[in-house]
Design a protein around this motif. Sequence first.
Motif, PDB file in Angstrom:
ATOM      1  N   PRO A  84       0.840  -1.204   0.000  1.00  8.21           N
ATOM      2  CA  PRO A  84       0.000   0.000   0.000  1.00  8.21           C
ATOM      3  C   PRO A  84       0.873   1.253   0.000  1.00  8.21           C
ATOM      4  O   PRO A  84       1.898   1.303   0.691  1.00  8.21           O
ATOM      5  N   GLY A  85       0.489   2.231  -0.794  1.00 10.21           N
ATOM      6  CA  GLY A  85       1.265   3.463  -0.888  1.00 10.21           C
ATOM      7  C   GLY A  85       2.234   3.494  -2.043  1.00 10.21           C
ATOM      8  O   GLY A  85       3.002   4.455  -2.189  1.00 10.21           O
ATOM      9  N   ASN A  86       2.210   2.477  -2.913  1.00 14.00           N
ATOM     10  CA  ASN A  86       3.221   2.436  -3.977  1.00 14.00           C
ATOM     11  C   ASN A  86       2.944   3.410  -5.119  1.00 14.00           C
ATOM     12  O   ASN A  86       3.723   3.464  -6.080  1.00 14.00           O
ATOM     13  N   GLN A  87       1.872   4.184  -4.997  1.00 17.10           N
ATOM     14  CA  GLN A  87       1.625   5.262  -5.955  1.00 17.10           C
ATOM     15  C   GLN A  87       1.785   6.640  -5.308  1.00 17.10           C
ATOM     16  O   GLN A  87       1.585   7.666  -5.966  1.00 17.10           O
ATOM     17  N   ASP A  88       2.134   6.664  -4.039  1.00 21.09           N
ATOM     18  CA  ASP A  88       2.311   7.915  -3.301  1.00 21.09           C
ATOM     19  C   ASP A  88       3.613   7.814  -2.524  1.00 21.09           C
ATOM     20  O   ASP A  88       3.629   7.508  -1.330  1.00 21.09           O
ATOM     21  N   LEU A  89       4.712   8.067  -3.197  1.00 19.29           N
ATOM     22  CA  LEU A  89       6.040   7.769  -2.669  1.00 19.29           C
ATOM     23  C   LEU A  89       6.568   8.944  -1.854  1.00 19.29           C
ATOM     24  O   LEU A  89       6.381  10.099  -2.193  1.00 19.29           O
ATOM     25  N   TRP A  90       7.271   8.601  -0.776  1.00 14.49           N
ATOM     26  CA  TRP A  90       7.691   9.597   0.208  1.00 14.49           C
ATOM     27  C   TRP A  90       9.208   9.724   0.282  1.00 14.49           C
ATOM     28  O   TRP A  90       9.959   8.785   0.005  1.00 14.49           O
ATOM     29  N   ALA A  91       9.620  10.887   0.778  1.00 16.81           N
ATOM     30  CA  ALA A  91      10.948  11.136   1.359  1.00 16.81           C
ATOM     31  C   ALA A  91      12.104  10.597   0.525  1.00 16.81           C
ATOM     32  O   ALA A  91      12.882   9.771   0.990  1.00 16.81           O
ATOM     33  N   PRO A  92      12.252  11.069  -0.713  1.00 12.47           N
ATOM     34  CA  PRO A  92      13.370  10.580  -1.522  1.00 12.47           C
ATOM     35  C   PRO A  92      14.717  11.081  -1.023  1.00 12.47           C
ATOM     36  O   PRO A  92      14.823  12.109  -0.342  1.00 12.47           O
ATOM     37  N   GLU A  93      15.734  10.334  -1.351  1.00  7.83           N
ATOM     38  CA  GLU A  93      17.129  10.718  -1.107  1.00  7.83           C
ATOM     39  C   GLU A  93      17.908  10.339  -2.357  1.00  7.83           C
ATOM     40  O   GLU A  93      17.871   9.182  -2.796  1.00  7.83           O
ATOM     41  N   VAL A  94      18.593  11.293  -2.968  1.00  7.00           N
ATOM     42  CA  VAL A  94      19.334  11.037  -4.203  1.00  7.00           C
ATOM     43  C   VAL A  94      20.814  11.300  -3.962  1.00  7.00           C
ATOM     44  O   VAL A  94      21.202  12.372  -3.474  1.00  7.00           O
ATOM     45  N   VAL A  95      21.631  10.314  -4.302  1.00  7.59           N
ATOM     46  CA  VAL A  95      23.080  10.429  -4.146  1.00  7.59           C
ATOM     47  C   VAL A  95      23.748   9.894  -5.409  1.00  7.59           C
ATOM     48  O   VAL A  95      23.149   9.144  -6.191  1.00  7.59           O
ATOM     49  N   LYS A  96      25.001  10.282  -5.599  1.00 11.05           N
ATOM     50  CA  LYS A  96      25.780   9.772  -6.711  1.00 11.05           C
ATOM     51  C   LYS A  96      26.919   8.920  -6.174  1.00 11.05           C
ATOM     52  O   LYS A  96      27.652   9.341  -5.273  1.00 11.05           O
ATOM     53  N   VAL A  97      27.045   7.715  -6.723  1.00 12.22           N
ATOM     54  CA  VAL A  97      28.156   6.829  -6.393  1.00 12.22           C
ATOM     55  C   VAL A  97      28.777   6.391  -7.706  1.00 12.22           C
ATOM     56  O   VAL A  97      28.104   5.774  -8.545  1.00 12.22           O
ATOM     57  N   GLY A  98      30.041   6.729  -7.918  1.00 15.63           N
ATOM     58  CA  GLY A  98      30.666   6.461  -9.206  1.00 15.63           C
ATOM     59  C   GLY A  98      29.986   7.290 -10.277  1.00 15.63           C
ATOM     60  O   GLY A  98      29.836   8.499 -10.149  1.00 15.63           O
ATOM     61  N   ASN A  99      29.545   6.641 -11.324  1.00 15.68           N
ATOM     62  CA  ASN A  99      28.852   7.335 -12.419  1.00 15.68           C
ATOM     63  C   ASN A  99      27.341   7.131 -12.390  1.00 15.68           C
ATOM     64  O   ASN A  99      26.664   7.445 -13.371  1.00 15.68           O
TER      65      ASN A  99
END
Length: 320
Positions: A84-99
Motif C-alpha cells: 500500500p502506498g506504492n503510488q504515493d512515494l515519500w521522502a526521496p534521497e538522491v546520491v551519486k556513487v561512481g557514475n
Amino acid sequence: MITVRSVAAAAIPLLGSALGYAKPNACSGVCVNTHDPSIIRRDDGTYFRFSTGGRIAVHSAPDITGPWSYEGAALPAGSVIDNPGNQDLWAPEVVKVGNTYYMYYSVSTFGSQVSAIGVATSPSLDMNTWTDLGAIVQSSTGSPFNAIDPSLLNADGQFLLTFGSFWEDIHQVPLADPAAPATETPHQIAFDPVTTEEEGPALFHYGDFYYLFYSKGKCCGYDTDRPTTGGEYKIMVCRSSSPTGGFVDANGMDCSNGGGTVVLESHDNIYGPGGQGVYDDPAHGPILYYHYVDTNIGFADGDKQFGWNNIDFSSGWPVV
C-alpha cells in the motif's frame, strides 16, 4: 514522514535563542508544495530537487536559489514494490556513487509499519531514465523499526543506510553496495523513550565528526490539528566520531536515550521546519535544506515551502 501522535517534544538543549535563527535563503520559481526535499547538483551545474508526492516530484534549477521548474515524476508508474502506498512515494534521497545516481524512496501509508525502502538508478538524473530496482529494506506490523525516510552515506566505501520513523525511531544497516538489499539486522542509533517522535535522518560527515540530523515532532496536518507549541517539527542533531553509533548531543547526552540538540525550530513566520537534508554545496558550502510552513501563507501540507540555510560548523556544532 509518518506522524501518529501530537505531543509536545521533551526538553532538549538549545545552541542559541530561537530569535537568532536565520530566515531561509532566497528561493524563486516553484518553491511551494515541497515536502521532504532532496537536493543534488549535477556536474554541469544543474540542481535537481526531489520531493514527496507526485510519484517523486522532480524540479530543476540553475542554482539552489532557483528559479525552480517542474520536470515531472521520477517514477511515473509508481513503485514496483507491492505495498500500500506504492503510488504515493515519500521522502526521496538522491546520491551519486561512481557514475550512477541512486534514488531511495519510501512506500508506506500514514500510521502503518507495513513499509519499504526502495531504490532506483539513473545515469543522468534526466526524466524517464530511472530504473526501479524495488525494495532493499522492509518492515511489517510488529517490526522493531519502520522502513521509511532513507539516507545513504558512503563512509570510505562502506555504504550505510540510515532510516526510520517512530517505532523505536532511527536505525541503520550496512549495504554491500548502494542497490543491494540489506542482509543484516538494522541497529538503533537514536531514540527518545518519552516522545518516540524522531524520523527523517540525514547522516553527514564534516571535519572529525559524523552528524546525525533528524526531525522531531508532528510533521503534518497543521491546518486541522496543530500540536501544543513546541510539539511541531523541528530539526535536531547529534554527532559521533563513528558513522555507526555513539551519537551524543551538545551536552554529551546519549542520543539513543533521549539526547538531541536543536538546530532549527519554529521562529518568526517559519513554522515546523523539518524533512531535512544536508549537502556540501560546491557553490554555497555546507547547507541545511528542509520544508517549512510560512504562517503568512497557510498551514496546509500543500503549502509547505522549500527552505535552505548555510551551516556554520566552526563551533563543532551546526548553526544556521
